[in-house]
Design a protein around this motif. Structure first.
Motif, mmCIF file in Angstrom:
data_model
loop_
_atom_site.group_PDB
_atom_site.id
_atom_site.type_symbol
_atom_site.label_atom_id
_atom_site.label_comp_id
_atom_site.label_asym_id
_atom_site.label_seq_id
_atom_site.Cartn_x
_atom_site.Cartn_y
_atom_site.Cartn_z
ATOM 1 N N HIS A 1 37.663 29.607 39.437
ATOM 2 C CA HIS A 1 38.396 30.625 38.682
ATOM 3 C C HIS A 1 37.532 31.875 38.743
ATOM 4 N N GLU A 2 38.105 33.023 39.161
ATOM 5 C CA GLU A 2 37.277 34.211 39.337
ATOM 6 C C GLU A 2 37.919 35.464 38.758
ATOM 7 N N THR A 3 37.060 36.410 38.412
ATOM 8 C CA THR A 3 37.485 37.726 37.964
ATOM 9 C C THR A 3 36.800 38.747 38.856
ATOM 10 N N VAL A 4 37.589 39.696 39.371
ATOM 11 C CA VAL A 4 37.084 40.745 40.249
ATOM 12 C C VAL A 4 37.121 42.060 39.482
ATOM 13 N N TYR A 5 36.030 42.846 39.589
ATOM 14 C CA TYR A 5 35.928 44.141 38.915
ATOM 15 C C TYR A 5 35.496 45.178 39.944
ATOM 16 N N ILE B 1 46.798 47.909 45.055
ATOM 17 C CA ILE B 1 45.589 48.721 45.183
ATOM 18 C C ILE B 1 44.887 48.784 43.829
ATOM 19 N N PHE B 2 43.590 48.450 43.854
ATOM 20 C CA PHE B 2 42.759 48.467 42.657
ATOM 21 C C PHE B 2 41.708 49.558 42.794
ATOM 22 N N HIS B 3 41.512 50.311 41.732
ATOM 23 C CA HIS B 3 40.618 51.458 41.701
ATOM 24 C C HIS B 3 39.388 51.127 40.860
ATOM 25 N N PRO B 4 38.314 51.931 40.970
ATOM 26 C CA PRO B 4 37.132 51.675 40.143
ATOM 27 C C PRO B 4 37.507 51.544 38.657
ATOM 28 N N GLY B 5 36.982 50.509 38.040
ATOM 29 C CA GLY B 5 37.283 50.210 36.643
ATOM 30 C C GLY B 5 38.401 49.204 36.464
ATOM 31 N N ASP B 6 39.165 48.927 37.528
ATOM 32 C CA ASP B 6 40.239 47.922 37.457
ATOM 33 C C ASP B 6 39.654 46.529 37.643
ATOM 34 N N SER B 7 40.359 45.545 37.116
ATOM 35 C CA SER B 7 39.939 44.153 37.286
ATOM 36 C C SER B 7 41.152 43.269 37.529
ATOM 37 N N LEU B 8 40.891 42.090 38.061
ATOM 38 C CA LEU B 8 41.939 41.117 38.360
ATOM 39 C C LEU B 8 41.389 39.723 38.142
ATOM 40 N N ILE B 9 42.169 38.879 37.484
ATOM 41 C CA ILE B 9 41.813 37.472 37.285
ATOM 42 C C ILE B 9 42.578 36.651 38.307
ATOM 43 N N LEU B 10 41.847 35.813 39.050
ATOM 44 C CA LEU B 10 42.449 34.921 40.047
ATOM 45 C C LEU B 10 42.194 33.481 39.623
ATOM 46 N N LYS B 11 43.268 32.777 39.347
ATOM 47 C CA LYS B 11 43.184 31.385 38.897
ATOM 48 C C LYS B 11 43.209 30.437 40.092
ATOM 49 N N PRO B 12 42.757 29.205 39.905
ATOM 50 C CA PRO B 12 42.809 28.229 40.989
ATOM 51 C C PRO B 12 44.230 28.121 41.561
ATOM 52 N N GLY B 13 44.312 28.046 42.884
ATOM 53 C CA GLY B 13 45.592 27.908 43.564
ATOM 54 C C GLY B 13 46.252 29.223 43.938
ATOM 55 N N GLU C 1 38.205 53.265 52.793
ATOM 56 C CA GLU C 1 36.781 53.519 52.560
ATOM 57 C C GLU C 1 36.067 52.206 52.300
ATOM 58 N N ASP C 2 34.737 52.253 52.346
ATOM 59 C CA ASP C 2 33.947 51.094 51.945
ATOM 60 C C ASP C 2 34.220 50.811 50.474
ATOM 61 N N CYS C 3 34.159 49.537 50.088
ATOM 62 C CA CYS C 3 34.421 49.152 48.695
ATOM 63 C C CYS C 3 33.279 48.283 48.173
ATOM 64 N N LEU C 4 32.996 48.440 46.903
ATOM 65 C CA LEU C 4 31.985 47.661 46.215
ATOM 66 C C LEU C 4 32.625 47.078 44.963
ATOM 67 N N TYR C 5 32.457 45.772 44.745
ATOM 68 C CA TYR C 5 33.056 45.145 43.576
ATOM 69 C C TYR C 5 32.224 43.962 43.112
ATOM 70 N N LEU C 6 32.449 43.581 41.875
ATOM 71 C CA LEU C 6 31.785 42.425 41.286
ATOM 72 C C LEU C 6 32.759 41.268 41.226
ATOM 73 N N GLU C 7 32.217 40.074 41.337
ATOM 74 C CA GLU C 7 33.015 38.863 41.145
ATOM 75 C C GLU C 7 32.262 37.956 40.188
ATOM 76 N N ALA C 8 32.891 37.620 39.081
ATOM 77 C CA ALA C 8 32.370 36.627 38.148
ATOM 78 C C ALA C 8 33.261 35.401 38.292
ATOM 79 N N SER C 9 32.647 34.230 38.464
ATOM 80 C CA SER C 9 33.459 33.034 38.687
ATOM 81 C C SER C 9 32.778 31.797 38.124
ATOM 82 N N THR C 10 33.556 30.719 38.116
ATOM 83 C CA THR C 10 32.975 29.414 37.846
ATOM 84 C C THR C 10 32.076 29.085 39.048
#
Length: 109
Positions: free
Chosen positions: A41-45, A61-73, A83-92
């Motif tokens: 299970h992950e969250t992207v920021y 399209i997601f912009h700086p400050g946006d986030s998305l939760i991705l559930k299993p499946g 452009e180049d993109c930089l993002y964080l991923e927090a997950s199990t």
């Protein structure tokens, strides 16, 4: 720990029995695998750039400050179009839980 990928890199900031925090850099014109996870299970920021994310059968399209939760499946894919993109991923912590449906670099699971 930095792990180079054909589309950029991912840097593991923290990994423990409860969660993983990663920084991901995607080069302009590249995308990761079309994939899903059975358990993870992950969250992207988004930090930098306009990241295109395929989920729910459509590109968004997601912009700086946006986030998305991705559930299993949930099938998803990230792409850096303009452009180049930089993002964080927090997950199990299930880092090996990746089922690739399609991959531009012919990687196998």
């Amino acid at each position: 720990m930095r792990i180079d990928k054909p589309w950029g890199y991912e840097k593991i900031i923290e990994k423990n029995e409860n969660y993983v925090m990663k920084e991901l850099f995607m080069k302009k014109g590249h995308q990761c695998s079309l994939q899903y996870h059975e358990i993870k299970h992950e969250t992207v920021y988004i930090l930098k750039g306009n990241l295109h994310i395929f989920y729910n059968d459509d590109w968004n399209i997601f912009h700086p400050g946006d986030s998305l939760i991705l559930k299993p499946g949930e099938i998803h894919r990230m792409k850096a179009v303009e452009e180049d993109c930089l993002y964080l991923e927090a997950s199990t912590p299930e880092l090996d839980d990746v089922i690739r449906i399609q991959d531009d670099f012919n990687r196998q699971d």
